[in-house]
Design an enzyme around this catalytic site. Structure first.
Site, PDB file in Angstrom:
ATOM      1  N   LYS A  11      18.059  16.032  43.951  1.00 47.75           N
ATOM      2  CA  LYS A  11      19.326  16.029  43.218  1.00 47.75           C
ATOM      3  C   LYS A  11      20.509  15.594  44.101  1.00 47.75           C
ATOM      4  O   LYS A  11      20.391  15.556  45.335  1.00 47.75           O
ATOM      5  CB  LYS A  11      19.563  17.427  42.640  1.00 47.75           C
ATOM      6  CG  LYS A  11      18.551  17.833  41.559  1.00 47.75           C
ATOM      7  CD  LYS A  11      18.914  19.197  40.964  1.00 47.75           C
ATOM      8  CE  LYS A  11      17.961  19.610  39.860  1.00 47.75           C
ATOM      9  NZ  LYS A  11      18.361  20.920  39.262  1.00 47.75           N
ATOM     10  N   TYR A  51      17.906  16.325  30.231  1.00 45.75           N
ATOM     11  CA  TYR A  51      18.137  17.767  30.125  1.00 45.75           C
ATOM     12  C   TYR A  51      18.431  18.192  28.676  1.00 45.75           C
ATOM     13  O   TYR A  51      19.009  19.266  28.466  1.00 45.75           O
ATOM     14  CB  TYR A  51      19.268  18.189  31.052  1.00 45.75           C
ATOM     15  CG  TYR A  51      18.819  18.438  32.486  1.00 45.75           C
ATOM     16  CD1 TYR A  51      17.802  19.359  32.773  1.00 45.75           C
ATOM     17  CD2 TYR A  51      19.416  17.780  33.556  1.00 45.75           C
ATOM     18  CE1 TYR A  51      17.391  19.601  34.069  1.00 45.75           C
ATOM     19  CE2 TYR A  51      19.004  18.023  34.872  1.00 45.75           C
ATOM     20  CZ  TYR A  51      17.988  18.935  35.116  1.00 45.75           C
ATOM     21  OH  TYR A  51      17.578  19.189  36.397  1.00 45.75           O
ATOM     22  N   ASN A 114      20.963  22.906  43.089  1.00 45.82           N
ATOM     23  CA  ASN A 114      19.788  23.515  43.720  1.00 45.82           C
ATOM     24  C   ASN A 114      18.757  22.502  44.218  1.00 45.82           C
ATOM     25  O   ASN A 114      17.569  22.797  44.310  1.00 45.82           O
ATOM     26  CB  ASN A 114      19.177  24.561  42.789  1.00 45.82           C
ATOM     27  CG  ASN A 114      18.754  23.977  41.459  1.00 45.82           C
ATOM     28  OD1 ASN A 114      18.832  22.778  41.256  1.00 45.82           O
ATOM     29  ND2 ASN A 114      18.291  24.826  40.561  1.00 45.82           N
ATOM     30  N   HIS A 117      14.485  19.100  41.200  1.00 42.91           N
ATOM     31  CA  HIS A 117      13.900  19.387  39.880  1.00 42.91           C
ATOM     32  C   HIS A 117      12.393  19.217  39.998  1.00 42.91           C
ATOM     33  O   HIS A 117      11.928  18.309  40.689  1.00 42.91           O
ATOM     34  CB  HIS A 117      14.416  18.402  38.820  1.00 42.91           C
ATOM     35  CG  HIS A 117      13.577  18.429  37.571  1.00 42.91           C
ATOM     36  ND1 HIS A 117      13.791  19.334  36.563  1.00 42.91           N
ATOM     37  CD2 HIS A 117      12.477  17.696  37.202  1.00 42.91           C
ATOM     38  CE1 HIS A 117      12.868  19.159  35.623  1.00 42.91           C
ATOM     39  NE2 HIS A 117      12.073  18.167  35.983  1.00 42.91           N
TER      40      HIS A 117
HETATM   41  P1  ADP Z   1      14.531  24.830  36.918  1.00 40.03           P
HETATM   42  O1  ADP Z   1      15.225  23.614  37.495  1.00 40.03           O
HETATM   43  O2  ADP Z   1      14.165  25.822  37.993  1.00 40.03           O
HETATM   44  O3  ADP Z   1      13.364  24.486  36.025  1.00 40.03           O
HETATM   45  P2  ADP Z   1      16.014  25.445  34.474  1.00 40.03           P
HETATM   46  O4  ADP Z   1      15.076  24.513  33.769  1.00 40.03           O
HETATM   47  O5  ADP Z   1      16.180  26.816  33.911  1.00 40.03           O
HETATM   48  O6  ADP Z   1      15.612  25.610  36.024  1.00 40.03           O
HETATM   49  O7  ADP Z   1      17.466  24.798  34.541  1.00 40.03           O
HETATM   50  C1  ADP Z   1      17.624  23.412  34.791  1.00 40.03           C
HETATM   51  C2  ADP Z   1      18.731  23.230  35.794  1.00 40.03           C
HETATM   52  O8  ADP Z   1      19.958  23.665  35.217  1.00 40.03           O
HETATM   53  C3  ADP Z   1      18.616  24.077  37.076  1.00 40.03           C
HETATM   54  O9  ADP Z   1      17.753  23.530  38.046  1.00 40.03           O
HETATM   55  C4  ADP Z   1      20.063  24.082  37.549  1.00 40.03           C
HETATM   56  O10 ADP Z   1      20.416  22.858  38.187  1.00 40.03           O
HETATM   57  C5  ADP Z   1      20.809  24.198  36.221  1.00 40.03           C
HETATM   58  N1  ADP Z   1      21.086  25.610  35.898  1.00 40.03           N
HETATM   59  C6  ADP Z   1      20.199  26.529  35.469  1.00 40.03           C
HETATM   60  N2  ADP Z   1      20.786  27.730  35.272  1.00 40.03           N
HETATM   61  C7  ADP Z   1      22.100  27.549  35.587  1.00 40.03           C
HETATM   62  C8  ADP Z   1      23.239  28.394  35.594  1.00 40.03           C
HETATM   63  N3  ADP Z   1      23.155  29.681  35.229  1.00 40.03           N
HETATM   64  N4  ADP Z   1      24.428  27.879  35.973  1.00 40.03           N
HETATM   65  C9  ADP Z   1      24.543  26.576  36.333  1.00 40.03           C
HETATM   66  N5  ADP Z   1      23.500  25.710  36.349  1.00 40.03           N
HETATM   67  C10 ADP Z   1      22.291  26.183  35.992  1.00 40.03           C
HETATM   68 MG    MG Z   2      13.279  23.550  34.190  1.00 39.36          MG
END
Ligand code: ADP
Ligand code: MG
Length: 140
Positions: A11, A51, A114, A117
């Site tokens: 990312k 997304y 973070n 992905h």
């Molecule tokens: P993952 O990437 O671990 O699969 P999710 O699919 O739940 O997590 O969420 C997609 C992405 O959305 C996350 O990687 C993060 O970048 C963002 N995200 C998730 N939860 C939050 C939050 N509470 N606040 C801000 N961004 C978030």
């Molecule tokens: Mg996810």
């Protein structure tokens, strides 16, 4: 366990800090092979499509803005149990909850920024790979 493929994105927070190689080293150390990879700057449309499942979430706008704020590296990873294995290598979504040694524990800035992905299932992996790669770009 069959050989599987998963979709990965390095990312913007990570590409900005020049961490592509450091993250690729963690991927390869875990036994996953990078069988396709390209650096792109996502359009808003691409990020919104990617997304779409999170469209109703309060962080959707912030997430799309972040994903188009700088280049990303999209990848196809291959290996045994690749989907779950990469989720383990990534660590929890919230870096404060991520296990030691994971990409997010080592590099993520926040729950939003973070660093990586990874697909959550084989079915979503196939769809995500198809959004960014044509078959002849993936060389296993
Ligand atoms: P993952 O990437 O671990 O699969 P999710 O699919 O739940 O997590 O969420 C997609 C992405 O959305 C996350 O990687 C993060 O970048 C963002 N995200 C998730 N939860 C939050 C939050 N509470 N606040 C801000 N961004 C978030
Ligand atoms: Mg996810």
């Amino acid at each position: 366990m069959a050989i599987e493929r998963t979709f990965s994105i390095i990312k913007p927070d990570a590409t900005e800090r020049n961490l592509t190689g450091a993250i690729n080293a963690l991927i390869e150390k875990a036994g996953l092979r990078i069988v396709a990879q390209k650096r792109i700057h996502m359009t808003r449309k691409q990020a919104e499509t990617f997304y779409a499942v999170h469209k109703a979430r309060p962080f959707f706008g912030e997430l799309v803005d972040f994903m188009i704020s700088a280049p990303v590296v999209v990848q196809v990873l291959e290996g045994e149990n690749a989907v779950l294995k990469y989720r383990d290598v990534m660590g929890a979504t919230d870096p404060s909850k991520a296990a030691e040694g994971t990409i997010r524990k080592l590099h993520a800035r926040s729950i939003g920024e973070n660093s990586v992905h990874g697909s959550d299932a084989a079915e979503t992996a196939a769809l995500e790979i198809a959004q960014f790669f044509s078959g002849n770009e993936i060389v296993g």
